[in-house]
Structures are given as structure tokens and as C-alpha cells.
Motif scaffolding. Structure first.
Motif, PDB file in Angstrom:
ATOM      1  N   LYS A   1       1.014  -1.184   0.038  1.00 25.99           N
ATOM      2  CA  LYS A   1      -0.014   0.153   0.051  1.00 25.99           C
ATOM      3  C   LYS A   1       0.891   1.026  -0.044  1.00 25.99           C
ATOM      4  O   LYS A   1       0.572   2.364  -0.913  1.00 25.99           O
ATOM      5  CB  LYS A   1      -0.960   0.035   1.219  1.00 25.99           C
ATOM      6  N   MET A   2       1.916   1.039   0.993  1.00 27.23           N
ATOM      7  CA  MET A   2       2.901   2.262   0.951  1.00 27.23           C
ATOM      8  C   MET A   2       3.593   2.896  -0.385  1.00 27.23           C
ATOM      9  O   MET A   2       3.723   3.731  -0.671  1.00 27.23           O
ATOM     10  CB  MET A   2       3.644   2.230   2.120  1.00 27.23           C
ATOM     11  N   TYR A   3       4.132   1.764  -1.025  1.00 29.73           N
ATOM     12  CA  TYR A   3       4.774   1.991  -1.974  1.00 29.73           C
ATOM     13  C   TYR A   3       4.347   1.865  -3.384  1.00 29.73           C
ATOM     14  O   TYR A   3       4.629   2.484  -4.485  1.00 29.73           O
ATOM     15  CB  TYR A   3       6.183   1.160  -2.006  1.00 29.73           C
ATOM     16  N   LEU A   4       3.248   0.774  -3.595  1.00 31.83           N
ATOM     17  CA  LEU A   4       2.696   0.647  -4.850  1.00 31.83           C
ATOM     18  C   LEU A   4       1.144   1.103  -4.972  1.00 31.83           C
ATOM     19  O   LEU A   4       0.441   1.264  -6.043  1.00 31.83           O
ATOM     20  CB  LEU A   4       2.617  -0.688  -5.445  1.00 31.83           C
ATOM     21  N   GLY A   5       0.742   1.380  -3.760  1.00 32.69           N
ATOM     22  CA  GLY A   5      -0.648   2.052  -3.753  1.00 32.69           C
ATOM     23  C   GLY A   5      -1.826   0.853  -3.872  1.00 32.69           C
ATOM     24  O   GLY A   5      -2.877   1.239  -4.367  1.00 32.69           O
ATOM     25  N   VAL A   6      -1.263  -0.388  -3.678  1.00 30.55           N
ATOM     26  CA  VAL A   6      -2.441  -1.559  -3.634  1.00 30.55           C
ATOM     27  C   VAL A   6      -2.132  -2.464  -2.884  1.00 30.55           C
ATOM     28  O   VAL A   6      -1.196  -2.362  -1.976  1.00 30.55           O
ATOM     29  CB  VAL A   6      -2.060  -2.354  -5.276  1.00 30.55           C
ATOM     30  N   THR A   7      -3.323  -3.088  -2.496  1.00 29.34           N
ATOM     31  CA  THR A   7      -3.413  -4.175  -1.250  1.00 29.34           C
ATOM     32  C   THR A   7      -3.679  -5.650  -1.814  1.00 29.34           C
ATOM     33  O   THR A   7      -4.839  -5.910  -1.917  1.00 29.34           O
ATOM     34  CB  THR A   7      -4.285  -3.609  -0.135  1.00 29.34           C
ATOM     35  N   PRO A   8      -2.560  -6.391  -1.912  1.00 30.95           N
ATOM     36  CA  PRO A   8      -3.039  -7.663  -2.179  1.00 30.95           C
ATOM     37  C   PRO A   8      -3.548  -8.474  -1.092  1.00 30.95           C
ATOM     38  O   PRO A   8      -3.465  -8.061   0.137  1.00 30.95           O
ATOM     39  CB  PRO A   8      -1.593  -8.244  -2.607  1.00 30.95           C
ATOM     40  N   SER A   9      -4.510  -9.639  -1.375  1.00 32.40           N
ATOM     41  CA  SER A   9      -5.090 -10.174  -0.343  1.00 32.40           C
ATOM     42  C   SER A   9      -3.869 -11.518  -0.031  1.00 32.40           C
ATOM     43  O   SER A   9      -2.925 -11.839  -0.946  1.00 32.40           O
ATOM     44  CB  SER A   9      -6.150 -11.094  -0.940  1.00 32.40           C
ATOM     45  N   VAL A  10      -3.928 -11.933   1.088  1.00 33.39           N
ATOM     46  CA  VAL A  10      -2.910 -12.933   1.563  1.00 33.39           C
ATOM     47  C   VAL A  10      -3.600 -14.220   1.805  1.00 33.39           C
ATOM     48  O   VAL A  10      -4.656 -14.352   2.608  1.00 33.39           O
ATOM     49  CB  VAL A  10      -2.217 -12.381   2.970  1.00 33.39           C
ATOM     50  N   SER A  11      -2.861 -15.309   1.484  1.00 32.08           N
ATOM     51  CA  SER A  11      -3.474 -16.574   1.650  1.00 32.08           C
ATOM     52  C   SER A  11      -2.408 -17.411   2.216  1.00 32.08           C
ATOM     53  O   SER A  11      -1.234 -17.446   1.593  1.00 32.08           O
ATOM     54  CB  SER A  11      -4.158 -17.097   0.765  1.00 32.08           C
ATOM     55  N   CYS A  12      -2.406 -18.469   3.054  1.00 29.47           N
ATOM     56  CA  CYS A  12      -1.438 -19.217   3.566  1.00 29.47           C
ATOM     57  C   CYS A  12      -1.652 -20.473   2.649  1.00 29.47           C
ATOM     58  O   CYS A  12      -2.570 -21.026   2.390  1.00 29.47           O
ATOM     59  CB  CYS A  12      -1.663 -19.838   5.029  1.00 29.47           C
ATOM     60  N   SER A  13      -0.561 -21.056   2.102  1.00 26.12           N
ATOM     61  CA  SER A  13      -0.433 -22.106   1.243  1.00 26.12           C
ATOM     62  C   SER A  13      -0.117 -23.503   1.721  1.00 26.12           C
ATOM     63  O   SER A  13      -0.322 -24.413   1.202  1.00 26.12           O
ATOM     64  CB  SER A  13       0.568 -21.721   0.079  1.00 26.12           C
ATOM     65  N   ASN A  14       0.323 -23.628   3.115  1.00 27.03           N
ATOM     66  CA  ASN A  14       0.649 -24.988   3.498  1.00 27.03           C
ATOM     67  C   ASN A  14       0.373 -24.960   5.183  1.00 27.03           C
ATOM     68  O   ASN A  14      -0.269 -23.835   5.753  1.00 27.03           O
ATOM     69  CB  ASN A  14       1.850 -25.512   3.358  1.00 27.03           C
ATOM     70  N   THR A  15       0.194 -26.045   5.744  1.00 31.49           N
ATOM     71  CA  THR A  15      -0.083 -26.321   6.988  1.00 31.49           C
ATOM     72  C   THR A  15       0.982 -25.896   7.896  1.00 31.49           C
ATOM     73  O   THR A  15       0.810 -25.689   8.947  1.00 31.49           O
ATOM     74  CB  THR A  15      -0.909 -27.761   7.499  1.00 31.49           C
ATOM     75  N   ALA A  16       2.124 -26.234   7.383  1.00 28.53           N
ATOM     76  CA  ALA A  16       3.256 -25.847   8.230  1.00 28.53           C
ATOM     77  C   ALA A  16       3.434 -24.090   8.555  1.00 28.53           C
ATOM     78  O   ALA A  16       4.102 -23.585   9.363  1.00 28.53           O
ATOM     79  CB  ALA A  16       4.557 -26.132   7.486  1.00 28.53           C
ATOM     80  N   GLY A  17       2.647 -23.371   7.675  1.00 30.64           N
ATOM     81  CA  GLY A  17       2.538 -21.944   7.891  1.00 30.64           C
ATOM     82  C   GLY A  17       3.588 -21.184   7.497  1.00 30.64           C
ATOM     83  O   GLY A  17       3.886 -20.031   7.820  1.00 30.64           O
TER      84      GLY A  17
END
Length: 181
Positions: A84-100
Motif C-alpha cells: 500500500k505504501m509503495y505501490l498503492g495496492v493491497t494484495p490479499s494474503v493466503s497461507c498455502s500450507n499447514t506448516a505456515g
């Protein structure tokens, strides 16, 4: 003398557009200088790494964030504050594995490709925004978090979204044990 309201936002937009156009010219020149897409990708990653190593200081000073206590918190911080600070966008975040330790940043809109329609057919393996992977990797390394950062999906290659994968290479317990030795 007072400044007209909204001037700062206008300057930010102009600066971002200038950056995007300059970045496009840089990638075009690299494509002329290097025959193989892999060489261009490597150069962009190395360049991004150097930027990330320096940018983390600015990020920590300007954002006044506290120390992240988990990989999940770190991934959220990258998405919600840094992007948000540097590119002006906010990507969504998802965890891809159970190990975290594996996360995806999903960008519905990638500002680096605002002026790019598609990649030429002869540049199918070019990772146009590979600079971002290097920036993230370099910044994380400066806060002692080794990570592998790669593009998993790219709108320029026909995917529905742009997805950046972050894999933290050491488990949180490994870092704690090393400090105690």
C-alpha cells in the motif's frame, strides 16, 4: 503561502506513473541487452534485491510497525502496509500450507503493468515484474528472514490474477534455537 489541497496525491500519482513508465523502459532495454528471458529475470531479481535491502530502512522508519511475531503476521505486513505504501495496492494474503511458512500475495491489480497489454510471444518466459520478488526477498533478508519469492501466476501470461509466492525457509523454532546456542 499555502498549497492547494490534493497536491500531494497528484504528485504521488505522477511519481508512480513515472516509475511505471521508467520500469517499462528498463525492462525493454534489458530485453535488448539479453537474449534469454532467464537472464533478464535474474537481472531484475538482483536489482530488486538491492532495492529491498535499502528500502527496508525507509519502510521501518516511515511505517513505525512493531516486530512481527509470526510468518503470517509478516506476510500481512508486506501486503497491507508495504504494498500500500509503495505501490498503492493491497494484495490479499493466503497461507498455502499447514506448516505456515508458505504464503501467496494475490494482486487483482498490478501497478507495474498499467501500460503493458501483453508480453511478446518470443518473450513467453519473461517474468516482467520479477523486480518485486527481489525487493521482497532483499527486505526480508535484512530483517533476518530468509525466503524464496517467486511469481506463481501472472496476468501478463493469461492468468486470472497476479500471484507472488513467499516461502520462508527456516521455521520459527529454528531461529529461536540458534539464538540460545
Amino acid at each position: 503561502m499555502s498549497r492547494p489541497p490534493g497536491r500531494k496525491q497528484e504528485n504521488h500519482k505522477i511519481s508512480r506513473e513515472l516509475f511505471v513508465l521508467t520500469y517499462g523502459a528498463l525492462v525493454a532495454q534489458l530485453c535488448k541487452d539479453y537474449e534469454k528471458d532467464e537472464d533478464v529475470n535474474t537481472f531484475l531479481d538482483r536489482m530488486g534485491y538491492g532495492i529491498g535491502v535499502r528500502l527496508i530502512d525507509d519502510f521501518l522508519a516511515r511505517s513505525a510497525v512493531k516486530k512481527c511475531r509470526s510468518y503470517s503476521e509478516t506476510a500481512d505486513m508486506i501486503a497491507q502496509v508495504a504494498f500500500k505504501m509503495y505501490l498503492g495496492v493491497t494484495p490479499s494474503v493466503s497461507c498455502s500450507n499447514t506448516a505456515g511458512n508458505e504464503f501467496s500475495l494475490i494482486l487483482d491489480k498490478n501497478p507495474l503493468v498499467d501500460f503493458v497489454e501483453e508480453l511478446p510471444a518470443e518473450r513467453a518466459s519473461l517474468c516482467y515484474c520479477n523486480l518485486l520478488c527481489g525487493v521482497i526477498r532483499g527486505a526480508l533478508e535484512m530483517v533476518h528472514l530468509a525466503a524464496e519469492v517467486t511469481f506463481l501466476q501472472d496476468r501478463l501470461k493469461g492468468d486470472a490474477v497476479t500471484e507472488i509466492g513467499i516461502t520462508f525457509l527456516r521455521k520459527a523454532e529454528d531461529r529461536k534455537h540458534k539464538r540460545n546456542k
